[in-house]
Design a protein around this motif. Structure first.
Motif, PDB file in Angstrom:
ATOM      1  N   ILE A   1      35.090 -10.726 -43.840  1.00  0.00           N
ATOM      2  CA  ILE A   1      34.311 -10.355 -42.649  1.00  0.00           C
ATOM      3  C   ILE A   1      35.109  -9.414 -41.755  1.00  0.00           C
ATOM      4  O   ILE A   1      34.555  -8.477 -41.169  1.00  0.00           O
ATOM      5  CB  ILE A   1      33.875 -11.622 -41.889  1.00  0.00           C
ATOM      6  N   THR A   2      36.419  -9.639 -41.671  1.00  0.00           N
ATOM      7  CA  THR A   2      37.264  -8.737 -40.884  1.00  0.00           C
ATOM      8  C   THR A   2      37.237  -7.332 -41.454  1.00  0.00           C
ATOM      9  O   THR A   2      37.114  -6.347 -40.711  1.00  0.00           O
ATOM     10  CB  THR A   2      38.713  -9.260 -40.857  1.00  0.00           C
ATOM     11  N   TYR A   3      37.348  -7.209 -42.771  1.00  0.00           N
ATOM     12  CA  TYR A   3      37.307  -5.885 -43.400  1.00  0.00           C
ATOM     13  C   TYR A   3      35.941  -5.220 -43.193  1.00  0.00           C
ATOM     14  O   TYR A   3      35.865  -4.008 -42.941  1.00  0.00           O
ATOM     15  CB  TYR A   3      37.608  -5.997 -44.901  1.00  0.00           C
ATOM     16  N   ILE A   4      34.874  -5.994 -43.315  1.00  0.00           N
ATOM     17  CA  ILE A   4      33.526  -5.439 -43.097  1.00  0.00           C
ATOM     18  C   ILE A   4      33.404  -4.887 -41.678  1.00  0.00           C
ATOM     19  O   ILE A   4      32.887  -3.787 -41.454  1.00  0.00           O
ATOM     20  CB  ILE A   4      32.452  -6.511 -43.358  1.00  0.00           C
ATOM     21  N   TYR A   5      33.890  -5.668 -40.720  1.00  0.00           N
ATOM     22  CA  TYR A   5      33.812  -5.234 -39.323  1.00  0.00           C
ATOM     23  C   TYR A   5      34.615  -3.952 -39.098  1.00  0.00           C
ATOM     24  O   TYR A   5      34.143  -3.019 -38.435  1.00  0.00           O
ATOM     25  CB  TYR A   5      34.323  -6.347 -38.409  1.00  0.00           C
ATOM     26  N   ILE A   6      35.821  -3.886 -39.648  1.00  0.00           N
ATOM     27  CA  ILE A   6      36.662  -2.701 -39.470  1.00  0.00           C
ATOM     28  C   ILE A   6      36.022  -1.477 -40.117  1.00  0.00           C
ATOM     29  O   ILE A   6      36.043  -0.373 -39.544  1.00  0.00           O
ATOM     30  CB  ILE A   6      38.068  -2.954 -40.044  1.00  0.00           C
ATOM     31  N   VAL A   7      35.420  -1.646 -41.299  1.00  0.00           N
ATOM     32  CA  VAL A   7      34.756  -0.528 -41.974  1.00  0.00           C
ATOM     33  C   VAL A   7      33.586  -0.021 -41.132  1.00  0.00           C
ATOM     34  O   VAL A   7      33.406   1.199 -40.964  1.00  0.00           O
ATOM     35  CB  VAL A   7      34.276  -0.958 -43.378  1.00  0.00           C
ATOM     36  N   ILE A   8      32.782  -0.933 -40.583  1.00  0.00           N
ATOM     37  CA  ILE A   8      31.654  -0.527 -39.730  1.00  0.00           C
ATOM     38  C   ILE A   8      32.147   0.231 -38.503  1.00  0.00           C
ATOM     39  O   ILE A   8      31.598   1.271 -38.121  1.00  0.00           O
ATOM     40  CB  ILE A   8      30.828  -1.760 -39.311  1.00  0.00           C
ATOM     41  N   ALA A   9      33.209  -0.283 -37.876  1.00  0.00           N
ATOM     42  CA  ALA A   9      33.742   0.348 -36.670  1.00  0.00           C
ATOM     43  C   ALA A   9      34.317   1.732 -36.984  1.00  0.00           C
ATOM     44  O   ALA A   9      34.071   2.701 -36.246  1.00  0.00           O
ATOM     45  CB  ALA A   9      34.815  -0.540 -36.051  1.00  0.00           C
ATOM     46  N   LEU A  10      35.066   1.862 -38.083  1.00  0.00           N
ATOM     47  CA  LEU A  10      35.662   3.145 -38.428  1.00  0.00           C
ATOM     48  C   LEU A  10      34.606   4.161 -38.859  1.00  0.00           C
ATOM     49  O   LEU A  10      34.737   5.362 -38.581  1.00  0.00           O
ATOM     50  CB  LEU A  10      36.698   2.965 -39.543  1.00  0.00           C
ATOM     51  N   PHE A  11      33.554   3.691 -39.519  1.00  0.00           N
ATOM     52  CA  PHE A  11      32.466   4.593 -39.903  1.00  0.00           C
ATOM     53  C   PHE A  11      31.815   5.199 -38.658  1.00  0.00           C
ATOM     54  O   PHE A  11      31.603   6.421 -38.579  1.00  0.00           O
ATOM     55  CB  PHE A  11      31.422   3.846 -40.728  1.00  0.00           C
ATOM     56  N   ALA A  12      31.503   4.352 -37.677  1.00  0.00           N
ATOM     57  CA  ALA A  12      30.917   4.850 -36.429  1.00  0.00           C
ATOM     58  C   ALA A  12      31.887   5.787 -35.714  1.00  0.00           C
ATOM     59  O   ALA A  12      31.489   6.823 -35.168  1.00  0.00           O
ATOM     60  CB  ALA A  12      30.549   3.677 -35.527  1.00  0.00           C
ATOM     61  N   PHE A  13      33.176   5.437 -35.727  1.00  0.00           N
ATOM     62  CA  PHE A  13      34.201   6.246 -35.059  1.00  0.00           C
ATOM     63  C   PHE A  13      34.268   7.648 -35.656  1.00  0.00           C
ATOM     64  O   PHE A  13      34.226   8.654 -34.928  1.00  0.00           O
ATOM     65  CB  PHE A  13      35.555   5.538 -35.185  1.00  0.00           C
ATOM     66  N   PHE A  14      34.344   7.754 -36.981  1.00  0.00           N
ATOM     67  CA  PHE A  14      34.462   9.072 -37.616  1.00  0.00           C
ATOM     68  C   PHE A  14      33.181   9.886 -37.471  1.00  0.00           C
ATOM     69  O   PHE A  14      33.231  11.116 -37.329  1.00  0.00           O
ATOM     70  CB  PHE A  14      34.839   8.918 -39.089  1.00  0.00           C
ATOM     71  N   CYS A  15      32.035   9.213 -37.487  1.00  0.00           N
ATOM     72  CA  CYS A  15      30.778   9.934 -37.268  1.00  0.00           C
ATOM     73  C   CYS A  15      30.753  10.576 -35.883  1.00  0.00           C
ATOM     74  O   CYS A  15      30.313  11.720 -35.720  1.00  0.00           O
ATOM     75  CB  CYS A  15      29.582   8.986 -37.425  1.00  0.00           C
ATOM     76  N   TRP A  16      31.238   9.856 -34.892  1.00  0.00           N
ATOM     77  CA  TRP A  16      31.216  10.368 -33.527  1.00  0.00           C
ATOM     78  C   TRP A  16      32.240  11.487 -33.332  1.00  0.00           C
ATOM     79  O   TRP A  16      31.924  12.506 -32.705  1.00  0.00           O
ATOM     80  CB  TRP A  16      31.470   9.231 -32.532  1.00  0.00           C
ATOM     81  N   ILE A  17      33.471  11.316 -33.815  1.00  0.00           N
ATOM     82  CA  ILE A  17      34.485  12.335 -33.513  1.00  0.00           C
ATOM     83  C   ILE A  17      34.249  13.629 -34.301  1.00  0.00           C
ATOM     84  O   ILE A  17      34.684  14.705 -33.871  1.00  0.00           O
ATOM     85  CB  ILE A  17      35.919  11.822 -33.773  1.00  0.00           C
ATOM     86  N   PHE A  18      33.556  13.535 -35.455  1.00  0.00           N
ATOM     87  CA  PHE A  18      33.280  14.752 -36.214  1.00  0.00           C
ATOM     88  C   PHE A  18      31.910  15.349 -35.902  1.00  0.00           C
ATOM     89  O   PHE A  18      31.582  16.428 -36.414  1.00  0.00           O
ATOM     90  CB  PHE A  18      33.393  14.476 -37.718  1.00  0.00           C
ATOM     91  N   SER A  19      31.122  14.660 -35.075  1.00  0.00           N
ATOM     92  CA  SER A  19      29.794  15.179 -34.745  1.00  0.00           C
ATOM     93  C   SER A  19      29.839  16.552 -34.057  1.00  0.00           C
ATOM     94  O   SER A  19      28.995  17.404 -34.345  1.00  0.00           O
ATOM     95  CB  SER A  19      29.037  14.178 -33.870  1.00  0.00           C
TER      96      SER A  19
END
Length: 423
Positions: A129-147
């Motif tokens: 669950i920790t890995y799932i949460y980190i993957v979700i958070a990093l996915f949103a993070f990279f989408c925003w900074i590269f937008s």
């Protein structure tokens, strides 16, 4: 927490070191002038993000004519300040958290006959669950900074209070009201770097706090479930046939003494876990309740912005809505896991009462029955639960209420927009 015995903990110690969570909490980290070097770096960047966050309210004075921008800014302000508050709370209680985190140890409870098979299950669940949460958070993070790189020609238009319009290039968060649109567009990449730093701080502070909360919640749930399952099986080696057929009363007395000592040990373990739970609530209660409130508010803001963007038909608003909906799974996960884990802790804690009653107490001697009665009374008297109000307990029911409320807001705004278009 001893890093030399990584497999004895519910959490993945290697991940904790990669994230810096271990270094933030351990007293053995490198220090400068008596202060943990990780604390110094975090205070610097946390102060930077807090100062940037304080510039947002200035913009609220000019956004009364633009409801979408107003709600977006309010959501940014609340979430940025919350992330600084989360990290500040960890730094302030770092020594107490280091002591509290002992509850994640396999050997925290001392009774020798616990079913330890549960530990592997809870450990695996916690890590996944920790890995799932980190993957979700990093996915949103990279989408925003590269937008901004993907939508480098997109322009967002803000309606000012005087009726004029300002046109800004689309950035990560568009912290544009600290400068005119001419200055902002000319120095776009300077603002882009500032917003990258803010986004990194926000994501890092949020992940560190949420992972730590997940770690302790999983550990306490495991300890309570282990104790509950063990209590249920107590006394069943003292059957009625044994009481009738054993001629040697000394042998029966020895069995009763063993059960009595086991009860003392198990109830002592239970008290230790409850003590850690109480310490955990004292340190995390206010932050957790604030996070639930802000996550719920952010949920409402996102759906409201999405509904109003449909009506406006503006391309920039549609892009903003798309970016916000990328964050929605992260907010949902935060809200769901918080409500789910604290609900689980409440259930495991209450299950001790049923476990004591389910033991074979009828065949035990008087002093063992007295200890069981004491355990029942103690657990009934200890109403330690995470509560949002005096009557609302943090559990999955609260999460379902939030989802229904957000859906109602979205439906109401969509229907209002449809009626407005028809008229």
């Amino acid at each position: 927490m001893d890093s030399k015995h990584e497999k004895q903990y519910i959490f993945n110690m290697k991940l904790a070191k990669i994230m810096g969570l271990y270094q933030i909490l351990t007293p053995d980290s490198t220090s400068i002038f008596g202060y943990n070097i990780y604390h110094i770096v975090i205070v610097f960047f946390g102060s930077f993000m807090f100062i940037i966050s304080m510039l947002f309210p200035i913009g609220l004075l000019y956004l009364r004519n633009d409801m979408i921008a107003l709600m977006y800014y309010m959501g940014c302000i609340s979430n940025f300040i919350l992330s600084s508050y989360k990290m500040g709370n960890i730094l302030y209680y770092s020594k107490d958290i280091w002591k509290c985190i002992d509850v994640t140890n396999f050997y925290f409870i001392s009774y020798k006959h616990y079913d330890r098979n549960l530990f592997k299950n809870w450990q695996t669940r916690s890590i996944r669950i920790t890995y799932i949460y980190i993957v979700i958070a990093l996915f949103a993070f990279f989408c925003w900074i590269f937008s901004p790189c993907v939508m480098n020609k997109s322009i967002i238009t803000i309606r000012n209070i005087d009726g004029s319009y300002s046109r800004y290039r689309m950035n990560i968060f568009n912290i544009y009201l600290i400068a005119s649109h001419e200055t902002y567009n000319t120095n776009f990449y300077i603002f882009y770097i500032i917003e990258i730093i803010v986004s990194v701080c926000y994501v890092y502070f949020t992940i560190i706090f949420d992972v730590l909360m997940l770690l302790i919640c999983f550990a306490i749930s495991y300890q309570l479930e282990t104790i509950s399952n063990t209590i249920k099986s107590l006394g069943y080696n003292l059957s009625i046939q044994d009481n009738i057929g054993i001629s040697n009363s000394i042998q029966l007395k020895e069995k009763c003494d063993i059960i009595y000592n086991d009860l003392i040990t198990i109830i002592t373990d239970h008290q230790h876990v409850i003590k850690k739970l109480n310490d955990f609530y004292n340190m995390f209660r206010l932050v957790t309740l604030t996070q639930i409130f802000i996550a719920s508010s952010s949920h409402v803001f996102i759906w409201s912005i999405g509904a109003m963007s449909i009506d406006e038909g503006d391309n920039a608003d549609s892009i903003l809505s798309f970016k916000l909906f990328i964050v929605l799974p992260l907010i949902n996960f935060q809200l769901f896991m918080t409500c789910s884990l604290f609900g689980t802790i409440n259930e495991k804690k209450d299950s001790i009462i049923f476990a004591l009653y389910s033991s074979n107490w009828t065949d035990m001697d008087l002093k063992s029955k007295t200890i069981i009665l004491f355990g029942l009374t103690m657990n009934n008297a200890n109403q330690l639960k995470m509560k949002f109000t005096n009557t609302k307990i943090v559990n999955l029911e609260m999460f379902s209420h939030t989802m229904r409320f957000c859906y109602s807001i979205f439906s109401m705004l969509v229907n209002y927009n449809n009626k407005k278009k028809n008229n």
